[in-house]
Design a protein around this motif. Structure first.
Motif, PDB file in Angstrom:
ATOM      1  N   GLU A  22      67.709 -54.011 -18.432  1.00  0.00           N
ATOM      2  CA  GLU A  22      68.262 -53.023 -17.519  1.00  0.00           C
ATOM      3  C   GLU A  22      68.858 -51.865 -18.294  1.00  0.00           C
ATOM      4  O   GLU A  22      69.144 -50.828 -17.721  1.00  0.00           O
ATOM      5  CB  GLU A  22      69.319 -53.669 -16.640  1.00  0.00           C
ATOM      6  CG  GLU A  22      68.739 -54.744 -15.743  1.00  0.00           C
ATOM      7  CD  GLU A  22      69.814 -55.455 -14.947  1.00  0.00           C
ATOM      8  OE1 GLU A  22      70.978 -55.026 -14.979  1.00  0.00           O
ATOM      9  OE2 GLU A  22      69.485 -56.457 -14.313  1.00  0.00           O
ATOM     10  N   GLY A  23      69.074 -52.026 -19.565  1.00  0.00           N
ATOM     11  CA  GLY A  23      69.660 -50.980 -20.377  1.00  0.00           C
ATOM     12  C   GLY A  23      69.669 -51.375 -21.834  1.00  0.00           C
ATOM     13  O   GLY A  23      69.173 -52.433 -22.210  1.00  0.00           O
ATOM     14  N   PRO A  24      70.258 -50.516 -22.665  1.00  0.00           N
ATOM     15  CA  PRO A  24      70.256 -50.771 -24.101  1.00  0.00           C
ATOM     16  C   PRO A  24      70.945 -52.082 -24.493  1.00  0.00           C
ATOM     17  O   PRO A  24      70.487 -52.769 -25.396  1.00  0.00           O
ATOM     18  CB  PRO A  24      70.997 -49.576 -24.694  1.00  0.00           C
ATOM     19  CG  PRO A  24      71.094 -48.566 -23.620  1.00  0.00           C
ATOM     20  CD  PRO A  24      70.884 -49.257 -22.318  1.00  0.00           C
ATOM     21  N   ALA A  94      85.988 -54.735 -24.819  1.00  0.00           N
ATOM     22  CA  ALA A  94      85.451 -55.149 -23.519  1.00  0.00           C
ATOM     23  C   ALA A  94      84.597 -54.041 -22.931  1.00  0.00           C
ATOM     24  O   ALA A  94      84.974 -52.867 -22.930  1.00  0.00           O
ATOM     25  CB  ALA A  94      86.585 -55.490 -22.567  1.00  0.00           C
ATOM     26  N   VAL A  95      83.458 -54.414 -22.406  1.00  0.00           N
ATOM     27  CA  VAL A  95      82.551 -53.452 -21.793  1.00  0.00           C
ATOM     28  C   VAL A  95      83.204 -52.784 -20.582  1.00  0.00           C
ATOM     29  O   VAL A  95      82.985 -51.600 -20.331  1.00  0.00           O
ATOM     30  CB  VAL A  95      81.210 -54.135 -21.436  1.00  0.00           C
ATOM     31  CG1 VAL A  95      80.339 -53.236 -20.594  1.00  0.00           C
ATOM     32  CG2 VAL A  95      80.489 -54.545 -22.724  1.00  0.00           C
ATOM     33  N   ARG A 101      80.033 -49.671 -25.159  1.00  0.00           N
ATOM     34  CA  ARG A 101      80.063 -50.722 -26.178  1.00  0.00           C
ATOM     35  C   ARG A 101      78.739 -51.473 -26.175  1.00  0.00           C
ATOM     36  O   ARG A 101      78.192 -51.801 -25.121  1.00  0.00           O
ATOM     37  CB  ARG A 101      81.139 -51.728 -25.848  1.00  0.00           C
ATOM     38  CG  ARG A 101      82.378 -51.848 -26.615  1.00  0.00           C
ATOM     39  CD  ARG A 101      82.389 -51.793 -28.070  1.00  0.00           C
ATOM     40  NE  ARG A 101      83.759 -51.490 -28.464  1.00  0.00           N
ATOM     41  CZ  ARG A 101      84.105 -51.036 -29.632  1.00  0.00           C
ATOM     42  NH1 ARG A 101      83.205 -50.836 -30.556  1.00  0.00           N
ATOM     43  NH2 ARG A 101      85.348 -50.792 -29.906  1.00  0.00           N
ATOM     44  N   PHE A 102      78.221 -51.741 -27.348  1.00  0.00           N
ATOM     45  CA  PHE A 102      77.002 -52.534 -27.534  1.00  0.00           C
ATOM     46  C   PHE A 102      75.776 -51.893 -26.887  1.00  0.00           C
ATOM     47  O   PHE A 102      74.920 -52.584 -26.340  1.00  0.00           O
ATOM     48  CB  PHE A 102      77.196 -53.975 -27.025  1.00  0.00           C
ATOM     49  CG  PHE A 102      78.416 -54.630 -27.586  1.00  0.00           C
ATOM     50  CD1 PHE A 102      78.495 -54.957 -28.927  1.00  0.00           C
ATOM     51  CD2 PHE A 102      79.512 -54.899 -26.781  1.00  0.00           C
ATOM     52  CE1 PHE A 102      79.646 -55.542 -29.454  1.00  0.00           C
ATOM     53  CE2 PHE A 102      80.661 -55.480 -27.293  1.00  0.00           C
ATOM     54  CZ  PHE A 102      80.725 -55.807 -28.639  1.00  0.00           C
ATOM     55  N   VAL A 132      79.083 -63.329 -28.691  1.00  0.00           N
ATOM     56  CA  VAL A 132      80.216 -62.404 -28.642  1.00  0.00           C
ATOM     57  C   VAL A 132      79.932 -61.265 -27.652  1.00  0.00           C
ATOM     58  O   VAL A 132      80.773 -60.922 -26.821  1.00  0.00           O
ATOM     59  CB  VAL A 132      80.555 -61.859 -30.043  1.00  0.00           C
ATOM     60  CG1 VAL A 132      81.534 -60.688 -29.967  1.00  0.00           C
ATOM     61  CG2 VAL A 132      81.129 -62.965 -30.918  1.00  0.00           C
ATOM     62  N   ILE A 133      78.740 -60.690 -27.746  1.00  0.00           N
ATOM     63  CA  ILE A 133      78.399 -59.602 -26.823  1.00  0.00           C
ATOM     64  C   ILE A 133      78.405 -60.098 -25.388  1.00  0.00           C
ATOM     65  O   ILE A 133      78.912 -59.419 -24.490  1.00  0.00           O
ATOM     66  CB  ILE A 133      77.032 -58.979 -27.185  1.00  0.00           C
ATOM     67  CG1 ILE A 133      77.111 -58.275 -28.545  1.00  0.00           C
ATOM     68  CG2 ILE A 133      76.576 -57.994 -26.099  1.00  0.00           C
ATOM     69  CD1 ILE A 133      75.764 -57.825 -29.090  1.00  0.00           C
ATOM     70  N   THR A 134      77.875 -61.289 -25.158  1.00  0.00           N
ATOM     71  CA  THR A 134      77.845 -61.856 -23.812  1.00  0.00           C
ATOM     72  C   THR A 134      79.259 -61.998 -23.255  1.00  0.00           C
ATOM     73  O   THR A 134      79.528 -61.631 -22.110  1.00  0.00           O
ATOM     74  CB  THR A 134      77.122 -63.220 -23.811  1.00  0.00           C
ATOM     75  OG1 THR A 134      75.761 -63.004 -24.219  1.00  0.00           O
ATOM     76  CG2 THR A 134      77.135 -63.883 -22.447  1.00  0.00           C
ATOM     77  N   TRP A 135      80.179 -62.527 -24.058  1.00  0.00           N
ATOM     78  CA  TRP A 135      81.564 -62.680 -23.589  1.00  0.00           C
ATOM     79  C   TRP A 135      82.207 -61.330 -23.336  1.00  0.00           C
ATOM     80  O   TRP A 135      82.823 -61.106 -22.286  1.00  0.00           O
ATOM     81  CB  TRP A 135      82.388 -63.493 -24.583  1.00  0.00           C
ATOM     82  CG  TRP A 135      83.789 -63.693 -24.100  1.00  0.00           C
ATOM     83  CD1 TRP A 135      84.178 -64.385 -22.980  1.00  0.00           C
ATOM     84  CD2 TRP A 135      84.978 -63.159 -24.669  1.00  0.00           C
ATOM     85  NE1 TRP A 135      85.554 -64.321 -22.844  1.00  0.00           N
ATOM     86  CE2 TRP A 135      86.064 -63.568 -23.870  1.00  0.00           C
ATOM     87  CE3 TRP A 135      85.236 -62.384 -25.796  1.00  0.00           C
ATOM     88  CZ2 TRP A 135      87.385 -63.248 -24.155  1.00  0.00           C
ATOM     89  CZ3 TRP A 135      86.556 -62.051 -26.074  1.00  0.00           C
ATOM     90  CH2 TRP A 135      87.611 -62.475 -25.254  1.00  0.00           C
ATOM     91  N   LEU A 136      82.053 -60.398 -24.278  1.00  0.00           N
ATOM     92  CA  LEU A 136      82.699 -59.091 -24.131  1.00  0.00           C
ATOM     93  C   LEU A 136      82.103 -58.272 -22.980  1.00  0.00           C
ATOM     94  O   LEU A 136      82.790 -57.463 -22.390  1.00  0.00           O
ATOM     95  CB  LEU A 136      82.634 -58.318 -25.441  1.00  0.00           C
ATOM     96  CG  LEU A 136      83.526 -58.912 -26.544  1.00  0.00           C
ATOM     97  CD1 LEU A 136      83.210 -58.273 -27.887  1.00  0.00           C
ATOM     98  CD2 LEU A 136      84.994 -58.767 -26.188  1.00  0.00           C
ATOM     99  N   ALA A 137      80.858 -58.530 -22.649  1.00  0.00           N
ATOM    100  CA  ALA A 137      80.236 -57.843 -21.497  1.00  0.00           C
ATOM    101  C   ALA A 137      80.815 -58.334 -20.175  1.00  0.00           C
ATOM    102  O   ALA A 137      80.735 -57.648 -19.159  1.00  0.00           O
ATOM    103  CB  ALA A 137      78.726 -58.035 -21.520  1.00  0.00           C
ATOM    104  N   GLN A 138      81.427 -59.513 -20.188  1.00  0.00           N
ATOM    105  CA  GLN A 138      82.037 -60.070 -18.983  1.00  0.00           C
ATOM    106  C   GLN A 138      83.519 -59.711 -18.860  1.00  0.00           C
ATOM    107  O   GLN A 138      84.146 -60.028 -17.855  1.00  0.00           O
ATOM    108  CB  GLN A 138      81.895 -61.601 -18.988  1.00  0.00           C
ATOM    109  CG  GLN A 138      80.474 -62.065 -18.917  1.00  0.00           C
ATOM    110  CD  GLN A 138      80.361 -63.567 -19.048  1.00  0.00           C
ATOM    111  OE1 GLN A 138      81.349 -64.292 -19.147  1.00  0.00           O
ATOM    112  NE2 GLN A 138      79.133 -64.059 -19.061  1.00  0.00           N
TER     113      GLN A 138
END
Length: 139
Positions: A22-24, A94-95, A101-102, A132-138
């Motif tokens: 859906e995006g970068p 955090a996103v 971010r990311f 880490v990215i998965t957690w911070l995206a939430q």
């Protein structure tokens, strides 16, 4: 043994294994998922809980002054951090607080390449990066 994935290989993987991105950030996660599967055939997906544990630490293999990502980035990833050595401000991880971010693959890989050895004493695996990215995206 953990493998370091050169940025060119990461980009190649993301194009070789397109995901319904859906995006970068989704493309970056898809590339890390493909790399994680190559590193470990038992890879079954990213875990926000493992990402949280990695972020909060503490870890003993890296520099004593940085036992966790949270040392500089704060335990609340929605808050601004401060570099432990230089005092320089760091935007929230955090996103929800930093929507871009990311989203830049080169920048993401540069940061992990620098920060994982400082915190863990070794490079992060593709699975750890995705966790880490998965957690911070939430957040």
């Amino acid at each position: 043994m953990k493998t370091v994935i050169p940025l060119a290989a990461l980009a190649a993987v993301s194009f070789a294994h397109p995901a319904p991105a859906e995006g970068p950030r989704d493309a970056i996660l898809a590339a890390y998922a493909a790399a994680a599967a190559a590193e470990s055939p038992s890879f079954a997906g990213f875990s926000a809980e493992r990402g949280r544990a990695l972020y909060l630490g503490p870890h003993t293999g890296g520099k004593p002054e940085t036992p966790a990502c949270a040392t500089c980035h704060t335990p609340d990833p929605r808050a601004r951090g401060r570099h432990v050595g230089t005092g320089r401000g760091i935007e929230p991880m955090a996103v929800s607080a930093s929507p871009t971010r990311f989203t830049d693959a080169a920048d993401v890989e540069k940061r992990f390449s620098r920060d994982c050895p400082a915190v863990l004493g070794r490079p992060c695996s593709a699975a750890e990066k995705g966790d880490v990215i998965t957690w911070l995206a939430q957040q």
